[in-house]
Enzyme design. Structure first.
Site, PDB file in Angstrom:
ATOM      1  N   HIS A  73      -2.075  -9.800  -4.020  1.00 53.66           N
ATOM      2  CA  HIS A  73      -1.040  -8.938  -3.433  1.00 53.66           C
ATOM      3  C   HIS A  73       0.332  -8.654  -3.419  1.00 53.66           C
ATOM      4  O   HIS A  73      -0.061 -10.223  -2.177  1.00 53.66           O
ATOM      5  CB  HIS A  73      -1.380  -7.743  -2.551  1.00 53.66           C
ATOM      6  CG  HIS A  73      -2.658  -6.520  -3.049  1.00 53.66           C
ATOM      7  ND1 HIS A  73      -2.957  -5.534  -2.882  1.00 53.66           N
ATOM      8  CD2 HIS A  73      -2.943  -6.145  -4.865  1.00 53.66           C
ATOM      9  CE1 HIS A  73      -4.074  -4.648  -3.286  1.00 53.66           C
ATOM     10  NE2 HIS A  73      -3.180  -5.562  -4.886  1.00 53.66           N
ATOM     11  N   TYR A 202      -1.735   0.655   5.953  1.00 53.65           N
ATOM     12  CA  TYR A 202      -2.204   1.234   7.990  1.00 53.65           C
ATOM     13  C   TYR A 202      -2.113   2.034   7.983  1.00 53.65           C
ATOM     14  O   TYR A 202      -0.207   2.014   7.815  1.00 53.65           O
ATOM     15  CB  TYR A 202      -1.862  -0.112   8.170  1.00 53.65           C
ATOM     16  CG  TYR A 202      -3.274  -1.171   7.025  1.00 53.65           C
ATOM     17  CD1 TYR A 202      -2.407  -1.989   6.731  1.00 53.65           C
ATOM     18  CD2 TYR A 202      -3.929  -1.811   8.713  1.00 53.65           C
ATOM     19  CE1 TYR A 202      -3.229  -3.744   6.079  1.00 53.65           C
ATOM     20  CE2 TYR A 202      -4.564  -2.526   7.954  1.00 53.65           C
ATOM     21  CZ  TYR A 202      -4.316  -3.829   6.501  1.00 53.65           C
ATOM     22  OH  TYR A 202      -4.949  -4.663   6.786  1.00 53.65           O
ATOM     23  N   PRO A 293     -11.079  -5.943  12.860  1.00 56.61           N
ATOM     24  CA  PRO A 293     -11.138  -6.176  11.652  1.00 56.61           C
ATOM     25  C   PRO A 293      -9.381  -5.994  10.834  1.00 56.61           C
ATOM     26  O   PRO A 293      -9.267  -6.181   9.843  1.00 56.61           O
ATOM     27  CB  PRO A 293     -12.106  -5.098  10.326  1.00 56.61           C
ATOM     28  CG  PRO A 293     -12.593  -4.500  11.711  1.00 56.61           C
ATOM     29  CD  PRO A 293     -12.691  -4.877  13.061  1.00 56.61           C
ATOM     30  N   LYS A 297      -8.781 -10.805   8.823  1.00 55.24           N
ATOM     31  CA  LYS A 297      -8.867 -12.651   9.307  1.00 55.24           C
ATOM     32  C   LYS A 297      -9.963 -13.558   9.398  1.00 55.24           C
ATOM     33  O   LYS A 297     -10.103 -14.457   9.947  1.00 55.24           O
ATOM     34  CB  LYS A 297      -7.773 -12.505  10.848  1.00 55.24           C
ATOM     35  CG  LYS A 297      -6.490 -12.329  11.145  1.00 55.24           C
ATOM     36  CD  LYS A 297      -5.251 -13.352  10.029  1.00 55.24           C
ATOM     37  CE  LYS A 297      -3.827 -12.922   9.668  1.00 55.24           C
ATOM     38  NZ  LYS A 297      -4.164 -13.210   8.363  1.00 55.24           N
ATOM     39  N   TYR A 385       0.568 -12.262   8.524  1.00 57.81           N
ATOM     40  CA  TYR A 385      -0.631 -10.723   7.740  1.00 57.81           C
ATOM     41  C   TYR A 385      -0.846 -11.990   6.444  1.00 57.81           C
ATOM     42  O   TYR A 385      -2.456 -12.453   5.884  1.00 57.81           O
ATOM     43  CB  TYR A 385      -0.181  -9.987   7.215  1.00 57.81           C
ATOM     44  CG  TYR A 385      -1.691  -8.928   7.052  1.00 57.81           C
ATOM     45  CD1 TYR A 385      -1.474  -7.422   7.209  1.00 57.81           C
ATOM     46  CD2 TYR A 385      -1.775  -9.366   5.568  1.00 57.81           C
ATOM     47  CE1 TYR A 385      -2.824  -7.143   6.794  1.00 57.81           C
ATOM     48  CE2 TYR A 385      -2.859  -8.099   4.287  1.00 57.81           C
ATOM     49  CZ  TYR A 385      -3.315  -7.505   4.914  1.00 57.81           C
ATOM     50  OH  TYR A 385      -4.018  -7.062   4.757  1.00 57.81           O
TER      51      TYR A 385
HETATM   52  C1  PHB Z   1     -10.797  -4.423   3.130  1.00 58.93           C
HETATM   53  O1  PHB Z   1     -10.897  -4.602   2.157  1.00 58.93           O
HETATM   54  O2  PHB Z   1     -11.843  -4.682   3.936  1.00 58.93           O
HETATM   55  C2  PHB Z   1     -10.047  -5.179   4.654  1.00 58.93           C
HETATM   56  C3  PHB Z   1      -8.757  -5.338   4.503  1.00 58.93           C
HETATM   57  C4  PHB Z   1      -8.373  -5.249   5.875  1.00 58.93           C
HETATM   58  C5  PHB Z   1      -8.256  -5.289   6.006  1.00 58.93           C
HETATM   59  C6  PHB Z   1      -9.700  -4.838   7.015  1.00 58.93           C
HETATM   60  C7  PHB Z   1     -10.926  -4.336   5.842  1.00 58.93           C
HETATM   61  O3  PHB Z   1      -7.987  -5.554   7.774  1.00 58.93           O
END
Ligand code: PHB
Ligand code: APR
Length: 393
Positions: A73, A202, A293, A297, A385
């Site tokens: 990605h 997000y 989460p 990280k 990120y």
């Molecule tokens: C996930 O795919 O489980 C995931 C992706 C991004 C995040 C947290 C969890 O910030």
């Protein structure tokens, strides 16, 4: 009593990768894992790997399936107040990107490699005491198949997660834990439906935070902010999809629904224990630090810890020099606190605190607008990120 150079408590991603790196460098080690193999391989966690994590897995010869099946990605999307903005990682970071590849798959790949090399963890070996970390010959005591066993070693590494026993070997007065608990949790679901987006989304919304992630081109993974103490069974599938719809709403975009195959609530916490080394005991991964989460990280920090540690232990083994081990805690904590700050900022910018005022919400929106309007603000998010290189902190 058995002896090993490095005794590793815990066979999660940190312990498995550390033992792989040590074995490849010719340093003898033993992993003690209290669960059985099937349990460790089934545990579901996040799914974003930073560039430096992928580099480390390649270096360990553990990236064959990741390179074949991982989804590369080059960005994520932010949504708020009817706006949408894409963060372009390679353009903003000089070419860095992320991989969508579930942690549970990383664990399976590492265990398969260990099995093939004859270096598999001792499963169902529960450590209950770590002794003598202030001597040259620590001892790890554990129970295996109902029998009490002991393993002596030169160094012990606590890779035993957030409720581990290794840390308990350190006197309370010699360590300090910094912690923050958030007033919300995530309800995470896995659904048999192709993701409705090509990259992760997000979303900040008046209904609270939501995240659209994925596990494969046919499987979606989604999260929504819920109050602490939420019972996942209190949320019907229809209610979950309706709420996700409300939070992701954007003109011209629709969220595809499908059968929900897993549903769980995850609490959110930030925590760091300092220092990460006490005498002959070293801590790595969740045993030393936890991040919420948002920003994914956790696994990446665990990997960067063990990359630094493998190098330090190998250096000690080859030259007798302890300078890299002496620097271990300081080197890791710089990076850990950077990731803590990033995870905290992502979390508090995107979630709705139950006590939040209209003023607080306007500040969150101003911050998201800033990321969309300023390449500098966007670059700061992208660099964090996609991940800072392991030795450039
Ligand atoms: C996930 O795919 O489980 C995931 C992706 C991004 C995040 C947290 C969890 O910030
Ligand atoms: N004896 C032996 N093994 C133990 C003990 C013990 N007393 N206590 C815990 N363990 C094992 C657990 O069963 C688990 O397999 O230690 C392992 C710790 O693994 P993780 O919790 O996955 O931690 P870590 O390897 O540091 O990985 C960090 O996991 O929690 C996520 O977000 C985090 O993604 C990050 C990653």
């Amino acid at each position: 009593m058995d002896h090993t150079t490095v005794a590793i408590v815990g066979g999660g991603p940190a312990g498995l990768l550390l033992s792989r790196l040590l074995h490849r460098a010719g340093t003898d080690c033993t992993v003690l894992e209290r669960r059985d193999r099937a349990y460790v391989e089934r545990r579901q966690r996040a799914g974003i790997l930073e560039q430096s994590t992928v580099d480390a897995l390649r270096e360990a010869g553990a990236a064959e399936r990741l390179d074949a099946e991982g989804l590369v990605h080059d960005g994520v999307e932010l949504r708020w107040s009817g706006r949408s903005h894409r963060i372009d990682f390679p353009a903003l970071t000089g070419g860095r990107r992320v991989w969508v590849y579930a942690q549970t798959e990383v664990v399976k790949d590492l265990i398969a490699l260990h099995q093939a090399a004859g270096t598999a963890p001792r499963f169902e070996a529960e450590v209950h005491a770590v002794e003598g970390i202030d001597t040259g010959r620590p001892i790890v005591r554990y129970t295996h198949q109902g029998r009490e066993r002991a393993l002596s070693c030169d160094y012990v590494v606590g890779c035993d997660g957030s409720h581990g026993v290794a840390l308990k070997a350190v006197p309370v007065g010699a360590r300090r834990t910094y912690e923050r608990v958030y007033p919300y949790s995530w309800l995470g679901i896995t659904a048999d439906v192709p993701p409705s987006c090509e990259e992760l989304v997000y979303a900040h919304s008046p209904h609270g935070f939501a995240l659209h992630s994925m596990r494969s081109p046919r499987v979606s993974r989604l999260y929504l902010q819920v109050p602490n103490g939420t019972d996942p069974e209190a949320w019907t599938d229809e209610r979950i999809w309706d709420e996700l719809d409300a939070r992701f709403t954007l003109d011209g975009w629709t969220l595809d629904r499908g059968p929900i195959t897993a549903k769980a609530v995850l609490p959110m916490r930030s925590s760091v224990t300092e220092p990460m080394r006490f005498g002959r005991l070293l801590l790595a991964g969740d045993a030393a630090h936890i991040v919420p989460p948002t920003g994914a990280k956790g696994l990446n920090l665990a990997v960067s810890d063990v990359v630094v540690l493998a190098r330090a232990l190998t250096h000690r083994q080859r030259t007798g020099g302890t300078e890299l081990l002496d620097a271990y805690s300081g080197t890791c904590l710089r990076r850990v606190w950077r990731a803590e700050h990033f995870s905290y900022t992502m979390t508090t910018t995107l979630h709705t605190d139950p006590g939040q005022s209209a003023f607080d919400t306007r500040l969150q929106i101003a911050q998201l607008d800033r990321v969309a309007d300023s390449p500098h603000a966007a670059a700061e998010l992208a660099l964090n990120y996609a991940g800072i290189p392991v030795f450039s902190t």
